[in-house]
Write a protein that holds these residues in place. Structure first.
Motif, short mmCIF file in Angstrom:
data_model
loop_
_atom_site.label_atom_id
_atom_site.label_comp_id
_atom_site.label_asym_id
_atom_site.label_seq_id
_atom_site.Cartn_x
_atom_site.Cartn_y
_atom_site.Cartn_z
N MET A 194 1.28 -0.16 -21.41
CA MET A 194 -0.17 -0.28 -21.58
C MET A 194 -0.64 0.80 -22.56
O MET A 194 0.05 1.16 -23.49
N THR A 195 -1.79 1.37 -22.32
CA THR A 195 -2.31 2.34 -23.28
C THR A 195 -1.55 3.65 -23.20
O THR A 195 -0.98 3.99 -22.17
N VAL A 242 -2.48 6.38 -20.45
CA VAL A 242 -2.01 6.26 -19.08
C VAL A 242 -0.52 6.47 -18.97
O VAL A 242 -0.03 7.05 -18.02
N SER A 243 0.21 5.99 -19.97
CA SER A 243 1.65 6.04 -19.80
C SER A 243 2.21 7.42 -20.12
O SER A 243 3.32 7.73 -19.75
N PRO A 249 1.37 10.61 -19.02
CA PRO A 249 1.75 11.40 -17.84
C PRO A 249 2.89 10.75 -17.08
O PRO A 249 3.76 11.42 -16.51
N ALA A 250 2.91 9.40 -17.09
CA ALA A 250 4.02 8.72 -16.42
C ALA A 250 5.34 9.08 -17.09
O ALA A 250 6.35 9.31 -16.43
N VAL A 298 6.57 12.39 -15.90
CA VAL A 298 7.28 12.31 -14.64
C VAL A 298 8.69 11.80 -14.88
O VAL A 298 9.67 12.33 -14.36
N GLY A 299 8.77 10.77 -15.72
CA GLY A 299 10.07 10.21 -16.03
C GLY A 299 10.99 11.26 -16.61
O GLY A 299 12.15 11.38 -16.23
N PHE A 328 -4.83 9.08 -9.25
CA PHE A 328 -3.79 9.29 -10.25
C PHE A 328 -2.82 10.38 -9.80
O PHE A 328 -1.60 10.23 -9.88
N ARG A 360 6.75 5.57 -7.34
CA ARG A 360 8.09 5.15 -7.73
C ARG A 360 8.99 4.92 -6.52
O ARG A 360 10.11 4.45 -6.66
N ASN A 373 5.84 -1.91 -17.83
CA ASN A 373 6.03 -0.62 -17.20
C ASN A 373 5.40 -0.66 -15.81
O ASN A 373 4.20 -0.53 -15.65
N PHE A 412 5.46 1.23 -13.17
CA PHE A 412 4.80 2.42 -12.66
C PHE A 412 3.39 2.54 -13.24
O PHE A 412 2.43 2.79 -12.52
N ALA A 413 3.26 2.33 -14.55
CA ALA A 413 1.96 2.46 -15.18
C ALA A 413 0.98 1.44 -14.63
O ALA A 413 -0.17 1.75 -14.32
N PHE A 414 1.45 0.19 -14.45
CA PHE A 414 0.54 -0.84 -13.95
C PHE A 414 0.13 -0.56 -12.52
O PHE A 414 -1.02 -0.74 -12.14
N GLN A 461 -2.41 2.08 -12.53
CA GLN A 461 -3.72 1.58 -12.97
C GLN A 461 -4.42 0.82 -11.86
O GLN A 461 -5.62 0.99 -11.64
#
Lengths: 363, 241, 389
Positions: free
Chosen positions: A1-2, A5-6, A8-9, A12-13, C135, C143, C240, C242-244, C247
């Motif tokens: 997505m944008t 948002v991704s 910070p994800a 973590v990864g 968040f 996860r 993705n 995790f991202a979804f 959100q």
């Protein structure tokens, strides 16, 4: 997505990649070191020594609950959110068996003509303990009732869900319904006022190093350790226990091997129900009988079970002692209202660093 | 190989599948006492589904399964084991978190006596796993895990052993070893019904074979006939080596 | 089967009749003076709770994210709105809290901006705060297995409640915040205001409802639902996960924050007592499960039915009940709610209004069948890899 948002994800990864690269071992070793260090420090520091000892006792009560929780979690694969409330319900059943009291209207009880405390000498104190043999019989009654109730709940609620192939979340929501029903049942029958098995004040004994302890508390610790070992032996040394672990590992293969999984589940509930009752009675001895307590204890129970590794009874004991000690020692530094925050912080840390738990998930 | 009057396992016109999806549209198969039967066929032919249906892991909608003349249609797996059948699934066929010894104990779960003798027998047959009996099965290599799965299935001394792709995802050397062991098991009197991708190899030591396609019987016959059949060769065995 | 068709209308009719007849009978059928205002308050609360129930529907019904700590978001929303609309504490020695921006936010010199602007900003801030909280919580949990989030959210709800009590200067401890201003309050007669606020709450509900519907029918919403059904396949198709999930969780939490803010304006006061696990988490689950998760209309209907039951139990107290029932009526209500949740899960898992399956009914059925063969969820965490031969 944008990206916003991704990113910070991704962070973590990346953290998890690093963790993987340097190995789980390093993280686990560091965690152990930290825990052992803090525990030793709190035990040796004279300001916190008494709190440390209290923590061991509180941790023992958590352990009793967490052992049952972890067993059901490990074998039936769902977090039983009713565990705390069922513990309290078990404690109330023991109370009822002992005293025959139910609430008639606020602050006024109705008493059955006969109950266990009418037995000769049933409430005379056993040694330095605060209770007599009547409570022990009452606890056995509660164990039987809770074991039967657990099987009943499984037949009525969880088995149909299992047959339907419901996900773990549906089980968890159902267990939340059970929790609410159990709590309101206690309130309906025994009212909201806290109670205790015995009346009067019981003094703590003085021990070396300026430690004060009630004999009840030593008893609780001994039972917690004993039960953890018993459950461990059950899982690793008996045929039933091994079948439980086999079923938890691979239910289809267990059936193919001739294991009747329905039977194993029933046994799991019997053992889980018995553990719930024992844990509830000891919680009530340590604290009080209070319908609200079941929920309060839920978070530390889950934190203990996850910290030790789900399905692992020795892990649950270890985790519970750590949570208990941390909660009590934190009182020296934070407001008492933050006790539950301690369990929460431990939970977050372990989920971030080692979700399988310190001793690794078993079963 | 004596000629028996009754087949030990007989599957007749079985219709089965997952939920409303029908995969087997009427399959018939029989296994005589002490023989090795191989089922081959393309992917999606319903070979594994047939195994599961026979063993009661999925419901049989139509048709009959008889074992030693007794109707066992619809019996759950835990019953099948008691009748004298055993089954090795294709994947996840060992309890990864249990030790090897515990895996075998679970294989012999319903045994009332003679467990330790049977354990010794299994360890003799599979020396590779004997030396690691107290290790977790999850640590075994693919081939050793397959050996363990065979050993687990044999703990009850079955009369018929169902094998679902015993050689799947193994190295050629390991495949050889597994087939050797299967042959050895068969020589001890256990009838074997096997699903194999490695069709040529499997047929070579089978007595008879079935070809399944689209959920129905396509061909059947003696193994050597199937091996020589042009159609089978072209469709399922690949080019001649 | 035919009987089942009548369950939803029957439940709706029963609750509606009860909430009209009980107060009417007790007030001597004084509709104008008593019943109508009562119904307006009732409907306002239903609208507010329906907003939170919609937030939960986004999280659980559409994303499959398992939030057991709705109280945390409800509370953060309500308190944030309160400190954004209240003036700074007048007597800090008696009442103390952070913020108190209300008197600074009416910066538009026209249109009586003090009557609406702080509230708008307060609601927006409530949504943002809840979004941030969600968040942060998603990082350690989303996860992992679904139920870890449930445990963590229970924890944060308890922790935040304790913080609000322990930290004296934060939100005035256990006594909470009172005198929260109300939007457009000065324009109307105090007696009529509840009708005005009902309009506001209904408007907020309508906006949230439309936003959720739009979101869910968008490609983004389709991905959410897809990963709720089957995470693995969705991940395999390049999304993705995790991202979804984050959100979806954040979006739902923001809606809960909005609901919390509207609640604070309506009540005019908030205190930690309100945000207990039972009241502020469980009833929303009861609402969603009963109404039908995955269906926005169901979420609203569930709020109506459950709050209706709640009000009926309160109304019953006005009658001459035997002492036995009188002292236990709330406990009995709670027991019934708990039992009702279980009954719905067992007998009508789709709830009163089942989810409308849009993507492919056939596919859904296949997925469900497949899953049924495997009664336990597959392990998410990888087992130790076997060495290759």
């Amino acid at each position: 997505m944008t990206d916003a948002v991704s990113r910070p994800a991704d962070l973590v990864g990346r953290a998890q990649d690093i963790r993987r690269r340097y190995g789980d071992t390093a993280v686990t070793a560091a965690l152990w070191l930290l825990i052992v260090g803090l525990v030793l420090w709190s035990a040796l520091n004279s300001d916190t020594r008494q709190l440390f000892v209290n923590g061991v006792v509180v941790g023992s009560v958590f352990a009793l609950g967490a052992i049952g929780l972890t067993l059901i979690y490990g074998i039936l694969k769902f977090g039983n959110f009713a565990h705390g409330d069922l513990m309290m319900l078990g404690a109330y059943f023991a109370f009822f068996a002992l005293t025959g009291r139910v609430s008639e209207r606020p602050r006024f009880d109705k008493e059955l003509p006969w109950s266990l405390d009418s037995l000769p000498g049933a409430v005379d104190r056993l040694g330095d303990l605060t209770f007599g043999y009547g409570l022990i019989i009452a606890a056995v009654v509660a164990v039987a009732v809770m074991a039967a109730l657990s099987i009943g709940l499984d037949r009525l609620i969880y088995r149909p869900l299992r047959r339907r192939g419901a996900g773990i979340v549906i089980f968890a929501i159902a267990s939340l319904g059970v929790a609410i029903a159990a709590r309101s049942l206690m309130l309906i029958i025994w009212g909201p006022e806290p109670r205790s098995y015995v009346t009067g004040i019981h003094k703590a004994q003085q021990y070396p190093f300026d430690i004060r302890l009630k004999t009840d508390q030593i008893f609780i610790f001994a039972v917690a350790v004993g039960l953890a070992v018993l459950v461990y032996l059950l899982l690793y040394r008996t045929k039933l226990g091994k079948a439980m672990r086999a079923m938890s590992d691979n239910p289809d293969l267990a059936r193919v091997s001739g294991i009747n999984t329905d039977q194993i589940i029933a046994w799991t509930w019997v053992i889980g129900g018995a553990l719930v009752a024992v844990a509830g009675v000891l919680l009530a001895i340590q604290a009080q009988l209070n319908p609200q307590l079941g929920f309060v204890i839920l978070l530390p129970l889950f934190a203990s079970a996850i910290l030790g590794g789900i399905g692992n009874p020795i892990g649950a004991l270890t985790g519970a002692l750590v949570v208990g000690i941390a909660q009590e020692v934190a009182v020296e530094y934070f407001a008492p209202g933050y006790k539950s925050g301690v369990a929460f912080v431990i939970l977050i840390v372990i989920l971030l660093l080692r979700p399988r738990g310190l001793l690794g998930a078993r079963v | 190989m004596g000629v028996s009057i009754l087949p030990v396992l007989e599957v007749k016109d079985v219709v089965a599948g997952y939920g409303e999806v029908e995969i087997l549209h009427g399959v018939s198969i029989k296994v005589d006492e002490g023989e090795v039967v191989t089922i081959i066929g393309p992917n999606g032919a319903g070979k594994s589904t047939l195994m599961k249906a026979v063993f009661g892991l999925i419901p049989v909608k139509k048709g009959r399964i008889t074992f030693k003349g007794r109707d066992v249609t619809g019996s759950p797996p835990e019953k099948m084991v008691r009748f004298g059948l055993s089954y090795v699934p294709q994947s996840e066929n060992a309890f990864a978190t249990l030790s090897i010894q515990e895996n075998l104990e679970m294989g012999g779960f319903i045994r009332r006596d003679g467990l330790s003798e049977r354990l010794n027998w299994a360890y003799e047959l599979f020396p590779d796993i004997a030396s690691r009996r107290h290790e977790r099965a999850g640590r075994l290599s693919g081939g050793q895990r397959q050996m363990l799965a065979l050993a687990r299935a044999l703990m009850l001394d079955p009369q018929v052993l169902l094998l679902d792709e015993p050689s799947a995802s193994l190295s050629p050397k390991m495949v050889e070893a597994i087939f050797e062991r299967v042959a050895q098991i068969n020589r001890s009197g256990v009838a074997i019904l096997m699903v194999e991708q490695n069709a040529r190899h499997a047929l070579q030591f089978s007595r008879r074979g079935y070809v399944l396609a689209m959920g129905v019987n396509r061909l059947e016959g003696a193994a050597d006939e199937l091996l020589e059949s042009a159609e089978v060769g072209k469709l399922y065995l690949g080019a001649e080596p | 089967m035919r009987l089942e068709r009548w369950i939803t209308p029957a439940a709706f009719a029963a609750v509606t009749l009860a909430v009209i007849i009980m107060p009417a009978e007790r007030s001597g059928w004084a509709f104008r003076d008593s019943v109508i205002p009562f119904l307006a308050s009732f409907a306002t609360t239903v609208a507010i709770f329906a907003v939170i129930s919609l937030g939960l529907n986004v999280q659980w019904g559409y994303t499959g994210v398992f939030n057991f700590g709705i109280a945390a978001f409800f509370m953060v929303g309500a308190y944030t709105a309160a400190i954004f609309t209240k003036p700074p504490p007048a007597q800090p020695e008696f009442v103390s809290y952070v913020g108190g921006f209300g008197d600074k936010l009416d910066f538009l010199p026209f249109l009586s901006s003090d009557q609406w602007l702080p509230f708008l900003i307060g609601t927006a801030a409530a949504a943002v705060m809840c979004g941030v909280l969600a968040f942060l919580l998603s990082i350690p949990t989303l996860r992992l297995r679904e139920d870890y989030l449930a445990i963590v959210t229970i924890g944060i709800a308890e922790l935040l409640r304790n913080v609000s009590i322990e930290e004296r200067g934060l939100v005035n401890s256990a006594r909470g915040l009172t005198g929260i201003p109300r939007p457009f309050h000065d324009f109307f007669d105090p007696g009529d205001y509840r009708f005005v606020y009902f309009g506001i709450a209904l408007g907020v509900l309508a906006l949230v409802y439309l936003a959720v519907e739009r979101g869910i029918r968008s490609p983004w919403g389709r991905v959410l639902r897809a990963l709720r059904e089957d995470e693995l396949t969705t991940a395999a198709s390049g999304k993705n996960v995790f991202a979804f999930k984050t959100q979806g969780f954040v979006f739902g939490a923001m809606i809960m924050g909005i609901g919390g803010s509207v609640f604070a304006y309506e009540r005019g006061s908030v205190s930690p007592d309100t945000f207990t696990h039972f009241f502020a988490t469980f009833i929303f689950w009861a609402m969603l499960i009963m109404g039908g998760s995955g269906n926005n209309k169901g979420a609203v209907l569930g709020a109506y039915i459950v709050w209706g039951l709640w009000i009926i139990s309160l109304q019953l107290l006005g009658y001459d009940l035997p002492q036995f029932l009188r002292s236990r009526i709330f406990f009995i209500r709670d027991f019934i709610l708990g039992a009702l949740i279980i009954a719905v899960l067992l007998l009508r898992p789709q709830g009163l209004l089942p989810e409308e399956r849009r993507v492919s009914i056939w596919l859904e059925r296949q997925l469900k069948r497949r899953r049924r063969l495997w009664p336990w969820p597959r392990r998410r965490e990888p087992t130790e890899a076997a060495p290759v031969d």
